[in-house]
Enzyme design. Sequence first.
Site, PDB file in Angstrom:
ATOM      1  N   SER A   1      -0.309  40.801  -0.331  1.00 30.18           N
ATOM      2  CA  SER A   1      -1.730  40.717  -0.032  1.00 30.18           C
ATOM      3  C   SER A   1      -2.330  39.520  -0.716  1.00 30.18           C
ATOM      4  O   SER A   1      -1.667  38.831  -1.492  1.00 30.18           O
ATOM      5  CB  SER A   1      -2.438  41.989  -0.508  1.00 30.18           C
ATOM      6  OG  SER A   1      -2.498  41.954  -1.916  1.00 30.18           O
ATOM      7  N   LYS A   2      -3.586  39.315  -0.406  1.00 35.01           N
ATOM      8  CA  LYS A   2      -4.307  38.191  -0.975  1.00 35.01           C
ATOM      9  C   LYS A   2      -4.212  38.206  -2.495  1.00 35.01           C
ATOM     10  O   LYS A   2      -4.097  37.181  -3.136  1.00 35.01           O
ATOM     11  CB  LYS A   2      -5.783  38.313  -0.583  1.00 35.01           C
ATOM     12  CG  LYS A   2      -6.310  37.056   0.074  1.00 35.01           C
ATOM     13  CD  LYS A   2      -7.800  37.043   0.150  1.00 35.01           C
ATOM     14  CE  LYS A   2      -8.361  38.168   1.027  1.00 35.01           C
ATOM     15  NZ  LYS A   2      -9.699  37.952   1.499  1.00 35.01           N
TER      16      LYS A   2
END
Length: 488
Positions: free
Chosen positions: A249-250
């Site tokens: 994820s980010k």
Amino acid sequence: MKEVRTRFAPSPTGFMHIGNLRTCLYAYLFARKEGGKFILRIEDTDRERYVEGAVETIYRTLEKAGIDHDEGPDKDGGCGPYVQSERKSIYMEYAKKLVELGGAYYCFCSKERLDSLAGEGGIKKYDKHCLHLSREEVEKRLAAGEPFVIRQNVPTEGVSEYDDMVYGHIAVPNADMEDGILIKSDGMPTYNFANVVDDHLMRISHVIRGMEYLSSTPKYNLMYDAFGWERPAYMHLPPIMKDAQRKLSKRYGDANFEDFLEKGYLPEAIVNYIALLGWSPKGNEEKLSMQQLKEQFDVDGLSKSPSIFDEAKMRWLNGEYLKAMTPPQFTAAALPWYEKSDVKGMFDYDKLSKLLIPRVEILSEIPEKINFLAHFGEYDPAMFEHKKMKITKPLAREILAKVLPVLKEQTEWTDEALKEKLSSCAAEWQVKSGQVFLPLRLAVTAAAVTPGGATEIAELLGREETIRRVEFSLGLLDNDLKSVGSAE
Ligand code: GLU
């Protein structure tokens, strides 16, 4: 046979993450493999999560990745609009229809009432309170302009089932599902409703998306059934993980497409790598072009276990793509890195490319690998001493003094020709070839570590500059040896 139609339905909430791009890619590959259509739909009903510029990012990403859609906001295929915020009236119309059919109902409950409905384990589940309002009552309240939502009417008993093409048989007891909101009080649909209406109206045959929707799909199927619509086939895809515990994820580093481009990855290598994150080709070949992916993609190769994103492997694959390039192709890809390196404009870039092709995995390594070429000048001649190769400063001096006239006479100034010539000189002078090539490389680069050997670099520098540098280095060694001599 029914036409295969798949879609990619991103929400414009920011960057294009690798997981989203993989979903997109699989939907695209499946459509292409089956000779079907691939549709782009922008799911922007959640205005709070909307990010300025995110739609442009989606278009840019698809284009760079080589994924061409057949229908979408910019390509009308007769099923538009393809942007959900432009379909508001369509959702309302179908929500009303669903109310008529008994699959949904108006709900006027206040926030306070909803807050008071704490269910088992603190989970709030709506109690179907408004399902029991009479038709007259509902109409009266609507006419009075009372705020409302429309909720799905999920049966309280029984089990909803379907077969997912990746995960197999899925069964969810209806009692576990809630009467979720289909139309919000602002008149906008929720994802839960819009995806059903759109997938039906856009004649999507196969819904391909992340597995977070696996267990809500029975709810969507209840709506298809209530409308009397044919359900699509489903392929849910496992998550991509950073490691065994964490989803990519980010928060965990560069997981978005454009960041990887900036780091010097080629779009085709990224696409190739992510195609393999959850799908295995039948053969052993891992380097697969988009054309090969289109031909080979198959549902049997899809995995239901999460895959781990391995940047080292993507880097290796990227290097394979670079190695397969011709110097002009490499130059075209590397140009921005050449231009921001210290050698900007100094050399024939195709020659530089020839040197770098076998030695670079990602393009961003380029400046650090070639900057030394721009910084030739005073250096410490101690660099010439090499115990293992039995090279001393006097030997280096002697060799360079012999190499210089050879270089001056050399007619064919290529790596290959220079290598051949100097190898035969080494044999003639009865020294090891390394005892010629190493001093020469140091003499023309003044750098202990360089990509490429002496003759490759000589080719790149050209005759004049090579000779100038050898003469300079000879002078340096002369001075050094002289001063040592006088000190004795
Ligand atoms: N807009 C949804 C998302 O980005 C799409 C899910 C779907 O493909 O149905 O997660």
